[in-house]
Design a protein around this motif. Structure first.
Motif, short mmCIF file in Angstrom:
data_model
loop_
_atom_site.label_atom_id
_atom_site.label_comp_id
_atom_site.label_asym_id
_atom_site.label_seq_id
_atom_site.Cartn_x
_atom_site.Cartn_y
_atom_site.Cartn_z
N CYS B 55 0.93 -1.12 -0.09
CA CYS B 55 -0.13 -0.04 0.03
C CYS B 55 0.80 1.14 -0.21
N ARG B 58 0.91 3.40 3.45
CA ARG B 58 1.15 2.74 4.64
C ARG B 58 2.77 2.43 4.57
N CYS B 72 -1.51 -4.49 -2.03
CA CYS B 72 -2.58 -4.01 -2.71
C CYS B 72 -3.01 -4.93 -3.79
N PRO B 73 -4.46 -5.19 -3.57
CA PRO B 73 -5.46 -4.61 -2.90
C PRO B 73 -5.56 -5.22 -1.31
N CYS B 74 -5.51 -4.58 -0.30
CA CYS B 74 -5.25 -4.84 1.05
C CYS B 74 -6.46 -5.64 1.60
N ARG B 77 -9.52 -3.22 2.18
CA ARG B 77 -10.35 -2.37 1.14
C ARG B 77 -11.72 -2.54 1.24
N CYS B 87 -11.04 3.25 0.03
CA CYS B 87 -10.21 2.28 0.51
C CYS B 87 -9.39 3.63 1.20
N TYR B 88 -8.39 2.84 2.20
CA TYR B 88 -7.78 4.02 2.89
C TYR B 88 -6.96 4.83 1.98
N CYS B 89 -6.20 4.47 1.10
CA CYS B 89 -5.67 5.60 0.03
C CYS B 89 -6.74 6.34 -0.84
N LEU B 91 -7.70 4.97 -3.64
CA LEU B 91 -7.53 4.59 -4.96
C LEU B 91 -8.87 3.84 -5.51
N TYR B 92 -9.54 3.05 -4.48
CA TYR B 92 -10.70 2.63 -4.80
C TYR B 92 -11.84 3.30 -4.10
S1 SF4 Z 1 -5.59 1.05 0.91
FE1 SF4 Z 1 -6.21 1.12 -1.35
S2 SF4 Z 1 -4.59 1.63 -2.38
FE2 SF4 Z 1 -3.90 1.02 -0.27
S3 SF4 Z 1 -3.48 -1.20 -0.43
FE3 SF4 Z 1 -5.60 -0.98 0.20
S4 SF4 Z 1 -6.44 -1.18 -1.75
FE4 SF4 Z 1 -4.58 -0.60 -2.19
#
Ligand code: SF4
Lengths: 92, 167
Positions: B55, B58, B72-74, B77, B87-89, B91-92
Motif C-alpha cells: 500500500c 502505509r 494492494c489490494p489490501c 479495502r 479504501c484507505y488510500c 484508490l478505490y
Molecule cells: S488502501 Fe487502497 S491503495 Fe492502499 S493497499 Fe488498500 S486497496 Fe490498495
C-alpha cells in the motif's frame, strides 16, 4: 532522525510525518505550502532501515495507529490524515 | 534504489492493470486520474523497493510475512469501501463517491497497530469431520475446500499467502 525544514510564517512547531508514496501525505504537504507556514517534514519510508523502527515509534507516540500523514503542532495537537478543514482552522 | 527509475510507461501500465482488474471485479477506481496515477506510481515504487506492491499510504518494512495484509489490494479495502466509501488510500471508491453523490472522506486506519499485529495470523482451528480444510481469501472472501489454497485466488487474483484457514 533528520527533518527537512520549510520556511514560512511561524505558527508554532509544526512537524509532518509522511510517506513519499502516499497521496494524502502529498495533499497535506501541498496544503502546508499553500498556507505558507513554517514546518518540518520527513518521509519516513525513505529513512535508512535502521532508523525506521525509531521513527515509527516516534509517530506512534502521537498517533498510536502509526499511520500517515501525522501532523504534530507544538508537540500536543495531533491531526491524523488529510483533514483539510481542521488543518486550515488550526493554522489560519 | 532511486524512485526516479520508475518510468512513466511502467506507471501507465500499472494504471491500466489496476483499471482492468477493478472492472473485472466490480470495483471502481477514483475518478481523479492524476491522483490514481500518483498512487500507481507509489505501488510501483513499493514493488521495486520491497519486492511486493504494498500500500502506498502505509509504511512497509520489506518483510512480506508481516506486510501481507497491506499488499494492494489490501485486506482492508472492502470493509473500508463499505463503511467509508473509499479504501484507505482512496484508490478505490464506492459507486456513490464515484458519481459525486457522497463525499470523499478521510478513512481512519483499520489495520491494527504494530503492537496488536504481532498476534495476528492465528488461524481457525479446523472443524473436525470435514473431508478437506476450507481456505478463505482475505482480500475478497472467496472460499474453497482443498488440501492447500490455490496459487492465486481465481476471483481476485490475490496470491496464495493471502489465504487463511477458515474451517
Ligand atoms: S488502501 Fe487502497 S491503495 Fe492502499 S493497499 Fe488498500 S486497496 Fe490498495
Amino acid at each position: 532522525m533528520q527533518m527537512v525544514r520549510v520556511s514560512g510564517r511561524h505558527r508554532g512547531d509544526i512537524r509532518l510525518y509522511a510517506l513519499s508514496t502516499c497521496g494524502w501525505c502529498a495533499k497535506t504537504k501541498e496544503l502546508l505550502n499553500t498556507l505558507g507556514v513554517e514546518y518540518s517534514y520527513v518521509f519516513v519510508d525513505l529513512l535508512p532501515q535502521e532508523e525506521l523502527e525509531g521513527a515509527l515509534s516516534e509517530v506512534e507516540k502521537y498517533n498510536p495507529a502509526g499511520s500517515f500523514p501525522t501532523l504534530v503542532i507544538d508537540g500536543s495537537r495531533v491531526i491524523v490524515g488529510f483533514r483539510e478543514a481542521e488543518i486550515r482552522e488550526v493554522l489560519k | 534504489m532511486s524512485d526516479d527509475e520508475i518510468s512513466g510507461a511502467l506507471v501507465e501500465e500499472r494504471v491500466k492493470a489496476l483499471r482492468r482488474d477493478a472492472e473485472a471485479g466490480g470495483y471502481i477506481l477514483n475518478p481523479d486520474e492524476d491522483f490514481v496515477r500518483k498512487l500507481a506510481r507509489g505501488i510501483c515504487i513499493n514493488e521495486k523497493r520491497y519486492g511486493y506492491p504494498s500500500c502506498p499510504c502505509r509504511l512497509a518494512f520489506g518483510r512480506r510475512e508481516e506486510d501481507r495484509d497491506i499488499i494492494c489490494p489490501c485486506d482492508y479495502r472492502d470493509p473500508d469501501l463499505e463503511e467509508f466509501g473509499a479504501c484507505y488510500c482512496a484508490l478505490y471508491v464506492s459507486p456513490a463517491v464515484a458519481q459525486g453523490k457522497a463525499p470523499l472522506v478521510p478513512v481512519p486506519e483499520r489495520r491494527p497497530p504494530r503492537s496488536a499485529r504481532k498476534s495476528m495470523g492465528a488461524q481457525a482451528g479446523g472443524v473436525k469431520g470435514l473431508p478437506l480444510p476450507v481456505w478463505r481469501c482475505r482480500v475478497c472472501g472467496y472460499l474453497c475446500a482443498r488440501e492447500t489454497p490455490p496459487l492465486v485466488c481465481p476471483v481476485c487474483k490475490a496470491s496464495k499467502d493471502r489465504f487463511e484457514r477458515f474451517m
